[in-house]
Design an enzyme around this catalytic site. Structure first.
Site, PDB file in Angstrom:
ATOM      1  N   ARG A 146       0.822  -1.292   0.076  1.00 21.47           N
ATOM      2  CA  ARG A 146      -0.057   0.028   0.142  1.00 21.47           C
ATOM      3  C   ARG A 146       0.902   1.164  -0.044  1.00 21.47           C
ATOM      4  O   ARG A 146       1.966   1.391   0.730  1.00 21.47           O
ATOM      5  CB  ARG A 146      -0.851   0.118   1.267  1.00 21.47           C
ATOM      6  CG  ARG A 146      -1.984   1.109   1.308  1.00 21.47           C
ATOM      7  CD  ARG A 146      -2.558   0.932   2.655  1.00 21.47           C
ATOM      8  NE  ARG A 146      -1.942   1.968   3.591  1.00 21.47           N
ATOM      9  CZ  ARG A 146      -2.222   2.474   4.664  1.00 21.47           C
ATOM     10  NH1 ARG A 146      -3.398   2.361   4.953  1.00 21.47           N
ATOM     11  NH2 ARG A 146      -1.408   3.476   5.472  1.00 21.47           N
ATOM     12  N   TYR A 184      -3.062  11.474   6.319  1.00 18.59           N
ATOM     13  CA  TYR A 184      -3.179  10.259   6.911  1.00 18.59           C
ATOM     14  C   TYR A 184      -1.930   9.445   6.492  1.00 18.59           C
ATOM     15  O   TYR A 184      -1.779   9.269   5.271  1.00 18.59           O
ATOM     16  CB  TYR A 184      -4.425   9.485   6.398  1.00 18.59           C
ATOM     17  CG  TYR A 184      -4.391   8.269   6.614  1.00 18.59           C
ATOM     18  CD1 TYR A 184      -4.308   7.120   5.523  1.00 18.59           C
ATOM     19  CD2 TYR A 184      -4.580   7.471   7.991  1.00 18.59           C
ATOM     20  CE1 TYR A 184      -4.123   5.656   5.668  1.00 18.59           C
ATOM     21  CE2 TYR A 184      -4.274   6.190   8.051  1.00 18.59           C
ATOM     22  CZ  TYR A 184      -4.166   5.280   6.999  1.00 18.59           C
ATOM     23  OH  TYR A 184      -3.994   4.276   7.121  1.00 18.59           O
ATOM     24  N   ASP A 198      -5.078   3.792   0.308  1.00 23.09           N
ATOM     25  CA  ASP A 198      -6.185   4.055   1.170  1.00 23.09           C
ATOM     26  C   ASP A 198      -6.597   5.629   1.081  1.00 23.09           C
ATOM     27  O   ASP A 198      -6.046   6.308   1.472  1.00 23.09           O
ATOM     28  CB  ASP A 198      -5.660   3.792   2.612  1.00 23.09           C
ATOM     29  CG  ASP A 198      -6.884   3.466   3.520  1.00 23.09           C
ATOM     30  OD1 ASP A 198      -6.683   3.082   4.785  1.00 23.09           O
ATOM     31  OD2 ASP A 198      -7.965   4.070   3.316  1.00 23.09           O
ATOM     32  N   HIS A 245      -9.094   6.789   2.756  1.00 22.92           N
ATOM     33  CA  HIS A 245      -9.413   6.743   4.292  1.00 22.92           C
ATOM     34  C   HIS A 245     -10.985   7.771   4.382  1.00 22.92           C
ATOM     35  O   HIS A 245     -10.705   8.581   5.044  1.00 22.92           O
ATOM     36  CB  HIS A 245      -8.396   7.553   4.800  1.00 22.92           C
ATOM     37  CG  HIS A 245      -8.282   6.977   6.199  1.00 22.92           C
ATOM     38  ND1 HIS A 245      -8.374   7.510   7.494  1.00 22.92           N
ATOM     39  CD2 HIS A 245      -7.680   5.697   6.712  1.00 22.92           C
ATOM     40  CE1 HIS A 245      -8.305   6.831   8.518  1.00 22.92           C
ATOM     41  NE2 HIS A 245      -7.814   5.816   8.138  1.00 22.92           N
ATOM     42  N   GLU A 287      -9.034   2.049  -1.327  1.00 20.02           N
ATOM     43  CA  GLU A 287      -9.729   1.518  -0.038  1.00 20.02           C
ATOM     44  C   GLU A 287     -10.514   2.728   0.672  1.00 20.02           C
ATOM     45  O   GLU A 287      -9.964   4.112   0.470  1.00 20.02           O
ATOM     46  CB  GLU A 287      -8.660   1.201   0.873  1.00 20.02           C
ATOM     47  CG  GLU A 287      -9.277   0.859   2.329  1.00 20.02           C
ATOM     48  CD  GLU A 287      -8.189   0.473   3.117  1.00 20.02           C
ATOM     49  OE1 GLU A 287      -7.052   0.228   2.787  1.00 20.02           O
ATOM     50  OE2 GLU A 287      -8.232   0.539   4.313  1.00 20.02           O
ATOM     51  N   GLU A 344     -13.744  -1.440   7.166  1.00 17.98           N
ATOM     52  CA  GLU A 344     -12.913  -1.490   8.211  1.00 17.98           C
ATOM     53  C   GLU A 344     -13.535  -0.981   9.399  1.00 17.98           C
ATOM     54  O   GLU A 344     -13.173  -1.360  10.644  1.00 17.98           O
ATOM     55  CB  GLU A 344     -11.325  -0.882   8.229  1.00 17.98           C
ATOM     56  CG  GLU A 344     -11.132   0.329   8.050  1.00 17.98           C
ATOM     57  CD  GLU A 344      -9.709   0.598   7.912  1.00 17.98           C
ATOM     58  OE1 GLU A 344      -9.108   0.340   7.128  1.00 17.98           O
ATOM     59  OE2 GLU A 344      -9.411   1.644   8.841  1.00 17.98           O
ATOM     60  N   ARG A 385     -13.502  -5.318   4.058  1.00 13.71           N
ATOM     61  CA  ARG A 385     -12.493  -5.182   5.074  1.00 13.71           C
ATOM     62  C   ARG A 385     -12.781  -5.353   6.487  1.00 13.71           C
ATOM     63  O   ARG A 385     -12.052  -5.086   7.355  1.00 13.71           O
ATOM     64  CB  ARG A 385     -11.819  -3.674   4.749  1.00 13.71           C
ATOM     65  CG  ARG A 385     -11.030  -3.750   3.581  1.00 13.71           C
ATOM     66  CD  ARG A 385     -10.016  -2.486   3.317  1.00 13.71           C
ATOM     67  NE  ARG A 385      -9.228  -1.971   4.508  1.00 13.71           N
ATOM     68  CZ  ARG A 385      -8.350  -2.436   5.106  1.00 13.71           C
ATOM     69  NH1 ARG A 385      -7.714  -3.793   4.673  1.00 13.71           N
ATOM     70  NH2 ARG A 385      -7.723  -2.167   6.297  1.00 13.71           N
ATOM     71  N   GLU A 421      -4.383  -7.388   5.353  1.00 15.54           N
ATOM     72  CA  GLU A 421      -3.144  -6.298   5.743  1.00 15.54           C
ATOM     73  C   GLU A 421      -2.226  -6.752   6.809  1.00 15.54           C
ATOM     74  O   GLU A 421      -2.710  -7.407   7.739  1.00 15.54           O
ATOM     75  CB  GLU A 421      -4.183  -5.325   6.439  1.00 15.54           C
ATOM     76  CG  GLU A 421      -3.248  -3.848   6.813  1.00 15.54           C
ATOM     77  CD  GLU A 421      -4.057  -2.641   6.845  1.00 15.54           C
ATOM     78  OE1 GLU A 421      -5.296  -2.800   7.213  1.00 15.54           O
ATOM     79  OE2 GLU A 421      -3.806  -1.623   7.375  1.00 15.54           O
ATOM     80  N   TRP A 450     -10.930  11.971   9.237  1.00 19.38           N
ATOM     81  CA  TRP A 450      -9.241  11.897   9.357  1.00 19.38           C
ATOM     82  C   TRP A 450      -8.591  10.843   8.240  1.00 19.38           C
ATOM     83  O   TRP A 450      -9.307   9.971   8.143  1.00 19.38           O
ATOM     84  CB  TRP A 450      -8.929  11.898  10.691  1.00 19.38           C
ATOM     85  CG  TRP A 450      -7.470  11.159  10.777  1.00 19.38           C
ATOM     86  CD1 TRP A 450      -6.326  11.919  10.698  1.00 19.38           C
ATOM     87  CD2 TRP A 450      -7.191   9.747  11.269  1.00 19.38           C
ATOM     88  NE1 TRP A 450      -5.319  11.016  10.891  1.00 19.38           N
ATOM     89  CE2 TRP A 450      -5.889   9.521  11.297  1.00 19.38           C
ATOM     90  CE3 TRP A 450      -7.706   8.459  11.256  1.00 19.38           C
ATOM     91  CZ2 TRP A 450      -4.918   8.573  11.132  1.00 19.38           C
ATOM     92  CZ3 TRP A 450      -6.956   7.457  11.497  1.00 19.38           C
ATOM     93  CH2 TRP A 450      -5.772   7.192  11.568  1.00 19.38           C
TER      94      TRP A 450
HETATM   95  C1  CS2 Z   1      -6.147   2.441   8.121  1.00 22.13           C
HETATM   96  C2  CS2 Z   1      -5.804   2.461   9.685  1.00 22.13           C
HETATM   97  O1  CS2 Z   1      -4.788   0.461   8.118  1.00 22.13           O
HETATM   98  C3  CS2 Z   1      -5.947   0.986   7.525  1.00 22.13           C
HETATM   99  O2  CS2 Z   1      -6.156   0.654   6.438  1.00 22.13           O
HETATM  100  O3  CS2 Z   1      -7.123   2.853   7.700  1.00 22.13           O
HETATM  101  O4  CS2 Z   1      -4.606   2.688   9.683  1.00 22.13           O
HETATM  102  C4  CS2 Z   1      -6.847   3.124  10.347  1.00 22.13           C
HETATM  103  O5  CS2 Z   1      -6.379   4.314  10.311  1.00 22.13           O
HETATM  104  C5  CS2 Z   1      -6.501   2.675  11.833  1.00 22.13           C
HETATM  105  O6  CS2 Z   1      -6.530   1.220  11.990  1.00 22.13           O
HETATM  106  C6  CS2 Z   1      -7.392   3.277  12.694  1.00 22.13           C
HETATM  107  O7  CS2 Z   1      -7.323   2.950  14.041  1.00 22.13           O
HETATM  108 MG    MG Z   2      -8.008   1.898   5.855  1.00 24.27          MG
END
Ligand code: CS2
Ligand code: MG
Length: 402
Positions: free
Chosen positions: A147, A159, A210, A212, A236, A262, A283, A339, A402
């Site tokens: 990634r 991020y 990502d 995000h 993602e 996620e 995810r 991941e 974020w």
């Molecule tokens: C992210 C994470 O790993 C990822 O894909 O989205 O770093 C996420 O920000 C954190 O797990 C949040 O706790």
């Molecule tokens: Mg993520």
């Protein structure tokens, strides 16, 4: 066999973890991860005050019935706190059962469907050159999937970009830090990042990115379209997923594969996305999605629509969850990718485990159960310290994802 007791180990070796230990009257115990990044003690309290008293005396083999009891019996359903608590119990019970049968957990999930679990690493940089260098470093470590994230010119910190050269950790002690965001600058920048990564690393490497949750649907559609020449493995969290229809907009414009989930804690969060085939990878993760019992149901539904798994695996999910994900990923047919954000050496010392990395794949190990333990004496040396995920604001000060 009966459950004779259960308790939590809350610790902070480099970052906070909440671990549930369930003990039986035959000396076998199981571990479950209950870590919810930034809200850890809410889950700890839910387990201690409301769940553990209901477990004592039950047959730990009744995994399905206990899951239904904790889900339907609570009356109030879903949510990350509830489902992380249920997940911790569920994974600990699966661990107990596999240990009782003296077999690796994957054998209770259908047995091996593959020899190893394909994983992707995190490559980060403050700019394109650093990011390309980080991708190459992970290729040299043997990863087949990486990634790529980078700082965005004109946006102080984005991020996924580490601070001070330390490995990226998505939680900071003290009160939430605030960072700036500009979708316009990001959208103009990311295609240049992947142009550079592809030129340096070639066409075969699986590349992921990502977003995000930060774009609107049409912005995400534009990004997916502009990334098509670089044939990503996935884009993602392109847009917040509360509104599933937003993904239809993206799907109408681009063939770049999409992964999300996620932050989901219930299969119902993903239902429309899967049945409309608006996503390619789910995810949802075992610790936040209600455990192995819940994720097996979700993965089996996803398989009908050729949606594969791509479980979250950041450092705020403990080695207990990583091990559970690897047993799960070794067994299910519609596994996609896992991941792998390696924990620190100290965390690995607190959570001794059997999983190993080799040439782009992780393997959960052949020992009974999950193949993870917790060194409670060492854990006690690192007490919980409140920490938060950062908060982001647009350049004009508007709060954003974020
Ligand atoms: C992210 C994470 O790993 C990822 O894909 O989205 O770093 C996420 O920000 C954190 O797990 C949040 O706790
Ligand atoms: Mg993520």
């Amino acid at each position: 066999m009966k459950i004779k007791g259960a308790y939590l180990i809350v610790c902070s070796p480099d970052r906070n973890f909440v671990t549930l230990k369930i003990e039986t009257d035959e000396g076998i115990y199981g571990l479950g991860d209950a870590t919810l990044n930034g809200r850890e003690l809410a889950v700890a309290s839910y387990l201690t005050e409301h769940v553990i008293p209901c477990l004592i005396g039950r047959d730990p083999f009744q995994v399905e019935d206990i899951w239904q009891y904790l889900y339907r019996g609570a009356y109030w359903r879903r949510g990350p706190v509830t489902m992380s608590a249920i997940a911790a119990v569920d994974v600990a019970l699966w661990d107990i059962k596999a240990k009782a049968f003296n077999t690796p957990l994957y054998n209770l999930l259908g047995g091996k469907s593959r020899e190893g679990v394909l994983v992707y690493a995190h490559a980060n940089g403050t700019d394109i050159a650093e990011a390309v260098d980080s991708v190459q470093k992970h290729v040299d470590l043997g990863y087949l999937a990486v990634r790529a994230q980078s700082g965005v010119p004109g946006v102080a910190s984005s991020y996924g970009v580490p601070k001070g050269g330390k490995p990226y950790e998505p939680a900071e002690r003290g009160l939430p830090s605030e960072s700036l965001w500009s979708s316009e600058r990001y959208l103009n920048f990311v295609p240049k990042l992947f142009q550079a990564v592809r030129s340096a690393c070639g066409e075969d490497l699986h590349l992921l990115h990502d977003v995000h949750h930060r774009l609107t649907p049409i912005e995400a559609a534009r990004l997916g379209k502009e990334l098509e020449p670089f044939h990503l493995f996935w884009m993602e969290d392109p847009t917040p997923a509360e509104n599933s229809d937003a993904f239809r907009v993206i799907r109408e414009h681009t063939t770049t594969p999409i992964a999300t989930g996620e932050v989901f804690n219930s299969f119902w969060d993903a239902h429309d996305l899967i049945r409309n085939q608006w996503i390619d990878y789910l995810r949802m993760t075992i610790v936040h999605g209600g455990g192995i019992t819940a994720l097996k149901k979700a993965a089996d539904f996803a398989a009908i629509y050729q949606v594969r798994t791509g479980f979250h695996g950041a450092t705020d999910l403990s080695p207990v969850t990583m091990a559970a994900a690897l047993h799960f990923g070794l067994a299910i047919h519609n596994f996609g990718i896992q991941e792998h954000m390696p924990h620190t050496a100290l965390t690995d010392e607190v959570f001794p485990h059997q999983y190993t990395f080799n040439a782009g794949y992780l393997h959960p190990g052949e020992g009974p159960g999950l193949g993870v333990d917790i060194d409670e004496k060492l854990a006690a040396k690192y007490p919980y310290q409140r920490a938060y995920l950062p908060v982001a604001r647009k350049i004009d000060g508007t709060l954003t994802e974020w």
